[in-house]
Design a protein around this motif. Structure first.
Motif, PDB file in Angstrom:
ATOM      1  N   VAL A   1      26.149  65.107  45.928  1.00 60.78           N
ATOM      2  CA  VAL A   1      24.930  64.309  45.884  1.00 60.78           C
ATOM      3  C   VAL A   1      24.562  63.850  47.299  1.00 60.78           C
ATOM      4  O   VAL A   1      25.359  63.223  47.979  1.00 60.78           O
ATOM      5  N   ARG A   2      23.360  64.207  47.702  1.00 59.33           N
ATOM      6  CA  ARG A   2      22.808  63.707  48.961  1.00 59.33           C
ATOM      7  C   ARG A   2      21.843  62.579  48.637  1.00 59.33           C
ATOM      8  O   ARG A   2      21.027  62.691  47.742  1.00 59.33           O
ATOM      9  N   THR A   3      21.947  61.497  49.414  1.00 59.04           N
ATOM     10  CA  THR A   3      21.094  60.344  49.129  1.00 59.04           C
ATOM     11  C   THR A   3      19.890  60.240  50.068  1.00 59.04           C
ATOM     12  O   THR A   3      19.036  59.374  49.879  1.00 59.04           O
TER      13      THR A   3
ATOM     14  N   GLN B   1      22.982  53.305  45.696  1.00 60.17           N
ATOM     15  CA  GLN B   1      24.075  53.645  44.792  1.00 60.17           C
ATOM     16  C   GLN B   1      23.565  54.593  43.712  1.00 60.17           C
ATOM     17  O   GLN B   1      22.390  54.547  43.332  1.00 60.17           O
ATOM     18  N   VAL B   2      24.441  55.457  43.279  1.00 56.65           N
ATOM     19  CA  VAL B   2      24.088  56.453  42.272  1.00 56.65           C
ATOM     20  C   VAL B   2      24.851  56.156  40.985  1.00 56.65           C
ATOM     21  O   VAL B   2      26.044  55.860  41.023  1.00 56.65           O
TER      22      VAL B   2
ATOM     23  N   ILE C   1      18.685  59.318  45.213  1.00 64.64           N
ATOM     24  CA  ILE C   1      19.126  60.713  45.167  1.00 64.64           C
ATOM     25  C   ILE C   1      18.093  61.605  45.840  1.00 64.64           C
ATOM     26  O   ILE C   1      16.933  61.602  45.446  1.00 64.64           O
ATOM     27  N   PHE C   2      18.541  62.367  46.836  1.00 67.15           N
ATOM     28  CA  PHE C   2      17.678  63.370  47.436  1.00 67.15           C
ATOM     29  C   PHE C   2      17.889  64.724  46.770  1.00 67.15           C
ATOM     30  O   PHE C   2      16.944  65.434  46.451  1.00 67.15           O
ATOM     31  N   SER C   3      19.155  65.081  46.570  1.00 64.76           N
ATOM     32  CA  SER C   3      19.460  66.344  45.888  1.00 64.76           C
ATOM     33  C   SER C   3      20.877  66.301  45.327  1.00 64.76           C
ATOM     34  O   SER C   3      21.704  65.507  45.766  1.00 64.76           O
ATOM     35  N   ILE C   4      21.130  67.167  44.368  1.00 62.58           N
ATOM     36  CA  ILE C   4      22.459  67.312  43.761  1.00 62.58           C
ATOM     37  C   ILE C   4      22.809  68.791  43.764  1.00 62.58           C
ATOM     38  O   ILE C   4      22.016  69.612  43.297  1.00 62.58           O
ATOM     39  N   ASP C   5      23.971  69.140  44.261  1.00 65.05           N
ATOM     40  CA  ASP C   5      24.356  70.548  44.349  1.00 65.05           C
ATOM     41  C   ASP C   5      24.660  71.146  42.977  1.00 65.05           C
ATOM     42  O   ASP C   5      24.328  72.302  42.707  1.00 65.05           O
ATOM     43  N   ALA C   6      25.321  70.370  42.128  1.00 65.86           N
ATOM     44  CA  ALA C   6      25.699  70.870  40.805  1.00 65.86           C
ATOM     45  C   ALA C   6      26.002  69.692  39.888  1.00 65.86           C
ATOM     46  O   ALA C   6      26.302  68.589  40.361  1.00 65.86           O
ATOM     47  N   MET C   7      25.912  69.928  38.593  1.00 60.51           N
ATOM     48  CA  MET C   7      26.295  68.921  37.618  1.00 60.51           C
ATOM     49  C   MET C   7      27.162  69.587  36.569  1.00 60.51           C
ATOM     50  O   MET C   7      27.076  70.795  36.337  1.00 60.51           O
ATOM     51  N   GLY C   8      28.005  68.782  35.956  1.00 63.49           N
ATOM     52  CA  GLY C   8      28.910  69.379  34.986  1.00 63.49           C
ATOM     53  C   GLY C   8      29.427  68.375  33.979  1.00 63.49           C
ATOM     54  O   GLY C   8      29.148  67.176  34.078  1.00 63.49           O
TER      55      GLY C   8
ATOM     56  N   PHE D   1      25.506  64.334  54.413  1.00 57.82           N
ATOM     57  CA  PHE D   1      26.696  63.803  53.752  1.00 57.82           C
ATOM     58  C   PHE D   1      26.536  63.869  52.240  1.00 57.82           C
ATOM     59  O   PHE D   1      25.485  63.526  51.704  1.00 57.82           O
ATOM     60  N   ARG D   2      27.589  64.306  51.581  1.00 59.14           N
ATOM     61  CA  ARG D   2      27.565  64.466  50.127  1.00 59.14           C
ATOM     62  C   ARG D   2      28.696  63.694  49.471  1.00 59.14           C
ATOM     63  O   ARG D   2      29.769  63.586  50.024  1.00 59.14           O
ATOM     64  N   SER D   3      28.449  63.202  48.270  1.00 60.22           N
ATOM     65  CA  SER D   3      29.457  62.508  47.470  1.00 60.22           C
ATOM     66  C   SER D   3      29.421  63.026  46.042  1.00 60.22           C
ATOM     67  O   SER D   3      28.432  63.620  45.613  1.00 60.22           O
TER      68      SER D   3
END
Length: 123
Positions: free
Chosen positions: A100-102, A1-2, A28-35, A108-110
């Motif tokens: 977010v990739r786990t 869970q993130v 968390i493996f990676s995050i495409d963007a944050m805002g 798969f991204r969430s």
């Protein structure tokens, strides 16, 4: 869970500054963007600023020149530096992690949201 945990909100006089921080934790493996988004009472939630993994930043017109967004990909953190604050900046500010990739093995991204932090600017 993130999970996303925000900090740094508060009460400030017009013309003052605040610094909002958000840390994403969990698998968390990676995050495409944050805002950062904000929502005032009776209004819809809207984008304030975002930044991609590659460092490309985007701002809503009303905060350009006053707010600066930055991130640390290695730490999965994002910071919103808010200067020259105005009463109309008063809102609950929400951190958002996009794409977010786990795990490395799954594409798969969430998307995830923080719980929100109140920013109040007095006139």
């Amino acid at each position: 869970q993130v999970q996303l945990v925000e900090s740094g909100g508060g009460l400030v006089q017009a013309g003052g500054s605040l610094r909002l921080s958000c840390a994403a934790s969990g698998s968390i493996f990676s995050i495409d963007a944050m805002g950062w988004y904000r929502q005032a009472p009776g209004k819809q939630r809207g984008l304030v600023a975002s930044i991609t993994r590659g460092g490309s930043a985007n701002y809503v017109e009303s905060v350009k020149g006053r707010f600066t967004i930055s991130s640390d990909n290695a730490k999965n953190t994002v910071v919103l530096q808010m200067n020259s604050l105005k009463p109309e900046d008063t809102s609950v500010y929400y951190c958002n992690a996009i794409g977010v990739r786990t795990s490395r093995s799954s594409s798969f991204r969430s998307d995830y949201w923080g719980q929100g932090t109140q920013v109040t600017v007095s006139s």
